[in-house]
Enzyme design. Structure first.
Site: not given
Ligand code: NAP
Ligand code: GLV
Length: 309
Positions: A224, A272
């Site tokens: 993350r 992502h």
């Protein structure tokens, strides 16, 4: 019987409807924001919760994350009665392992340098070395990190892995606990971040880690955005301590246009995309969790709220 809410800005509910109803023909799947009466909802499949939160769903028993990570659900805002499950899926694990091997090989075989050289017509011979001469570290050797470590091993890399508690993985040198990370880092010139985001792991990819690694190392962050101490990366690149970074996840997604990471030759930004789950393979788990939640039982891959993952 209750209804299931589907809420995601990334996933297509229609891709899920078929595989889910095949396994649960009487499934009442409602797609946010057209979910009818909020009190009908007893189970939710969620990537990010709606801005107004989940409070309106008074009969909600459980949330199935549509990702392997759960920090985006902001558990502190969910009542304790709501159980949360992570997505564990073979398609997601395979895609993540592939991405990690791809990025490790790109650095190991100097493809990043050849990409830059090809823009400036520079012919630079760099001796290719066998993968066996390179040690790759994986921070987080759970479902995804474990799959990545195995695939990295299979192409010949020496592999080290780091976890919270002690762990054994075939052919992988394992480390654990805060000190273990820095002992591992001293051996690894490619470090892959595959941790869940918790208060303990926030900002962990930063100066202290870079300093512990050999000169000219590479960072790959697929966990993350919050794992990376952004302010520490550019000076580490400037000094040559870090030779390159592949970043797939960011604090703000999409990464804002004025972010200093754009246009840095040593930073590869991917939006992502390291991995995503497959509705066909994951539907079985989701249906099982709907049944378990309705029976008041523990979910499969239920998150331990005290650990945050
Ligand atoms: P997981 O199975 O829960 O594994 C987490 C691993 O991290 C475990 O080995 C755990 O240690 C370790 N860990 C957690 N806290 C730690 C700490 N404080 N110190 C050291 N190790 C710690 O999770 P997963 O399914 O592999 O997923 C990992 C993360 O990948 C997700 O949370 C998500 O953020 C990210 N992700 C990214 C993408 C993408 O496309 N970029 C896609 C999917 C997932 P223990 O084994 O001791 O518990
Ligand atoms: C994606 O980031 C996931 O958590 O699955």
């Amino acid at each position: 019987m209750g209804a299931v809410l589907f809420c995601s800005n990334l996933d297509d509910p229609e891709e899920w409807r078929g595989p889910l109803t095949k396994l649960m023909p009487d499934l009442d799947l409602r797609v946010y924001p057209n979910f009818g009466k909020a009190e009908d909802i007893d189970f939710a499949m969620v990537w990010r919760p709606p801005e107004e939160g989940m409070d309106q769903f008074k009969n909600l028993k459980a949330i199935q994350s549509l990702g392997a990570g759960v920090n985006q659900l902001d558990m502190s805002k969910l009542p304790p009665r709501v159980a949360i499950a992570r997505l564990v899926d073979e398609v997601l694990s395979k895609a993540m392992a592939e991405f990690c091997v791809l990025t490790a090989l790109r650095y190991h075989r100097n493809i990043d340098v050849h990409e830059r050289n090809s823009r400036t017509k520079k012919w630079e011979y760099i001796i290719p070395r066998p993968a066996e001469q390179r040690t790759v570290g994986v921070m987080g050797i759970g479902v995804l990190g474990g799959a990545a470590a195995r695939l990295l091993k299979s192409v010949g890399f020496k592999v080290c892995g780091w976890s919270r508690g002690p762990k054994k993985l075939d052919g992988v040198e394992c480390f654990h606990g805060p000190d273990g990370l820095y002992r591992m880092a001293s051996k690894c010139s490619i470090m892959i971040g595959l941790l869940p985001l918790t208060p303990e792991t926030q900002g962990i990819i930063g100066k202290k880690l870079f300093d512990a690694m050999p000169q000219g190392s590479y960072i790959v962050n697929v966990g993350r955005g919050g794992h990376l101490n952004e302010a520490d990366l550019l000076p580490a690149i400037q000094s040559g301590k870090i030779a390159g970074a592949t970043l797939d996840v960011f604090n703000a997604e999409p990464l804002p246009d004025n972010h200093p990471f754009w246009n840095r030759p040593q930073i590869l930004i991917t939006p992502h995309v390291a991995s995503t789950g497959g509705a066909d393979t994951a539907a079985q788990l989701v249906v099982e969790n709907i049944r378990l939640a309705r029976a008041g039982k523990t979910l499969v891959n239920q998150v331990d709220r005290s650990k945050g993952y």
